[in-house]
Design a protein around this motif. Structure first.
Motif, PDB file in Angstrom:
ATOM      1  N   VAL A   1      -6.399   0.820  -8.176  1.00 61.16           N
ATOM      2  CA  VAL A   1      -6.864   0.248  -6.907  1.00 61.16           C
ATOM      3  C   VAL A   1      -8.360   0.015  -7.015  1.00 61.16           C
ATOM      4  O   VAL A   1      -9.099   0.901  -7.479  1.00 61.16           O
ATOM      5  CB  VAL A   1      -6.569   1.208  -5.726  1.00 61.16           C
TER       6      VAL A   1
ATOM      7  N   SER B   1     -11.661  -6.864   8.690  1.00 61.17           N
ATOM      8  CA  SER B   1     -12.420  -5.704   8.190  1.00 61.17           C
ATOM      9  C   SER B   1     -13.507  -6.128   7.204  1.00 61.17           C
ATOM     10  O   SER B   1     -14.454  -5.399   6.976  1.00 61.17           O
ATOM     11  CB  SER B   1     -11.481  -4.715   7.498  1.00 61.17           C
TER      12      SER B   1
ATOM     13  N   ALA C   1      -3.204  -3.583  -0.123  1.00 61.01           N
ATOM     14  CA  ALA C   1      -3.098  -4.145  -1.476  1.00 61.01           C
ATOM     15  C   ALA C   1      -1.967  -3.481  -2.267  1.00 61.01           C
ATOM     16  O   ALA C   1      -1.228  -4.153  -2.999  1.00 61.01           O
ATOM     17  CB  ALA C   1      -4.418  -3.960  -2.210  1.00 61.01           C
ATOM     18  N   GLU C   2      -1.829  -2.172  -2.114  1.00 61.47           N
ATOM     19  CA  GLU C   2      -0.807  -1.436  -2.871  1.00 61.47           C
ATOM     20  C   GLU C   2       0.593  -1.907  -2.467  1.00 61.47           C
ATOM     21  O   GLU C   2       1.492  -2.026  -3.317  1.00 61.47           O
ATOM     22  CB  GLU C   2      -0.937   0.074  -2.605  1.00 61.47           C
TER      23      GLU C   2
ATOM     24  N   PHE D   1     -13.136  -5.941   4.266  1.00 54.78           N
ATOM     25  CA  PHE D   1     -13.003  -4.907   3.244  1.00 54.78           C
ATOM     26  C   PHE D   1     -11.887  -5.347   2.300  1.00 54.78           C
ATOM     27  O   PHE D   1     -10.702  -5.172   2.570  1.00 54.78           O
ATOM     28  CB  PHE D   1     -12.659  -3.576   3.931  1.00 54.78           C
TER      29      PHE D   1
ATOM     30  N   THR E   1      -9.194   5.288  -2.186  1.00 56.49           N
ATOM     31  CA  THR E   1      -7.899   5.863  -2.555  1.00 56.49           C
ATOM     32  C   THR E   1      -6.826   5.294  -1.620  1.00 56.49           C
ATOM     33  O   THR E   1      -7.128   4.903  -0.494  1.00 56.49           O
ATOM     34  CB  THR E   1      -7.940   7.394  -2.431  1.00 56.49           C
ATOM     35  N   PRO E   2      -5.574   5.248  -2.062  1.00 55.69           N
ATOM     36  CA  PRO E   2      -4.514   4.703  -1.215  1.00 55.69           C
ATOM     37  C   PRO E   2      -4.384   5.482   0.095  1.00 55.69           C
ATOM     38  O   PRO E   2      -4.527   6.718   0.111  1.00 55.69           O
ATOM     39  CB  PRO E   2      -3.248   4.878  -2.064  1.00 55.69           C
ATOM     40  N   CYS E   3      -4.101   4.782   1.170  1.00 54.76           N
ATOM     41  CA  CYS E   3      -3.870   5.430   2.467  1.00 54.76           C
ATOM     42  C   CYS E   3      -2.596   6.275   2.387  1.00 54.76           C
ATOM     43  O   CYS E   3      -1.816   6.165   1.434  1.00 54.76           O
ATOM     44  CB  CYS E   3      -3.776   4.380   3.576  1.00 54.76           C
TER      45      CYS E   3
END
Ligand code: THU
Length: 137
Positions: A80, A27, A59-60, A29, A89-91
Motif C-alpha cells: 500500500v 479527501s 485502494a485495497e 488523499f 496502513t490498511p483500515c
C-alpha cells in the motif's frame, strides 16, 4: 520467506501508478495498492471516492476486486502506498478484506512516495482474526 526485492519493486511501481489514477476529490488523499497473487500476476487498485462519502472504496478493496476478477484466489503479498509522513496502513475493514484471501504470515508492505517504510504480517495488523475456516463447511 517473503517476496523478493524485485517483487517488492514491482508491487511498488504498480501501486504508485494506481495511486496516480486515484479518484480522491474529497479527501485529496490518494492511495494505491498492489497485490502479488498466487497466479504470479500483480493486481493494482486505487481509492475511488464518491459524493456520497461513505460509498467510497479503498485502494485495497479495488486491488482485491481486480485479483478476483482476474481469476486469482490468494494474496502472496500486498503493498500500500499513500501520501504524508504517517504510515498508511490498511483500515480495519480492509484488514478483514485482505484476511479473506491471505494467511496470517502474508506480508503487508507499507510505502510512502519515497519507497518502502514498513513491513507487517497480516497477523500483526489483525490478530486472532476470523476467517473462512471459522465457518462450517
Ligand atoms: N484509504 C485507502 O484507500 N486505503 C487506506 O489504507 C487508507 C485510506 C482511502 C480512503 C479515502 O478515500 C482516503 O484514503 C482518506 O481516508
Amino acid at each position: 520467506m517473503g517476496p523478493a526485492t524485485t517483487e517488492i519493486d514491482t508491487l511498488f511501481a504498480a501501486a504508485t501508478a494506481a495511486q496516480a489514477r486515484a479518484y480522491a476529490p474529497y479527501s485529496r488523499f490518494r492511495v494505491g495498492a498492489a497485490i502479488l497473487a498466487d497466479d504470479g500476476a500483480v493486481y493494482p487498485g486505487c481509492n475511488v471516492e464518491n459524493a456520497a462519502y461513505p460509498v467510497g472504496a479503498c485502494a485495497e478493496a479495488g486491488a482485491i476486486s481486480a485479483m478476483v476478477a482476474g481469476g486469482a484466489r490468494a494474496i502472496r503479498a500486498i503493498l500500500v502506498v499513500g501520501p504524508g509522513e504517517e504510515l498508511v496502513t490498511p483500515c480495519g475493514a480492509c484488514r478483514q478484506r485482505i484476511r479473506e484471501f491471505a494467511a496470517p504470515e502474508t506480508p503487508v508492505v507499507i510505502a510512502g512516495t519515497d519507497g518502502v517504510r514498513a513491513r507487517f504480517s497480516l497477523a500483526e495488523l489483525l490478530p486472532a482474526s476470523f476467517g473462512p475456516a471459522n465457518l462450517p463447511t
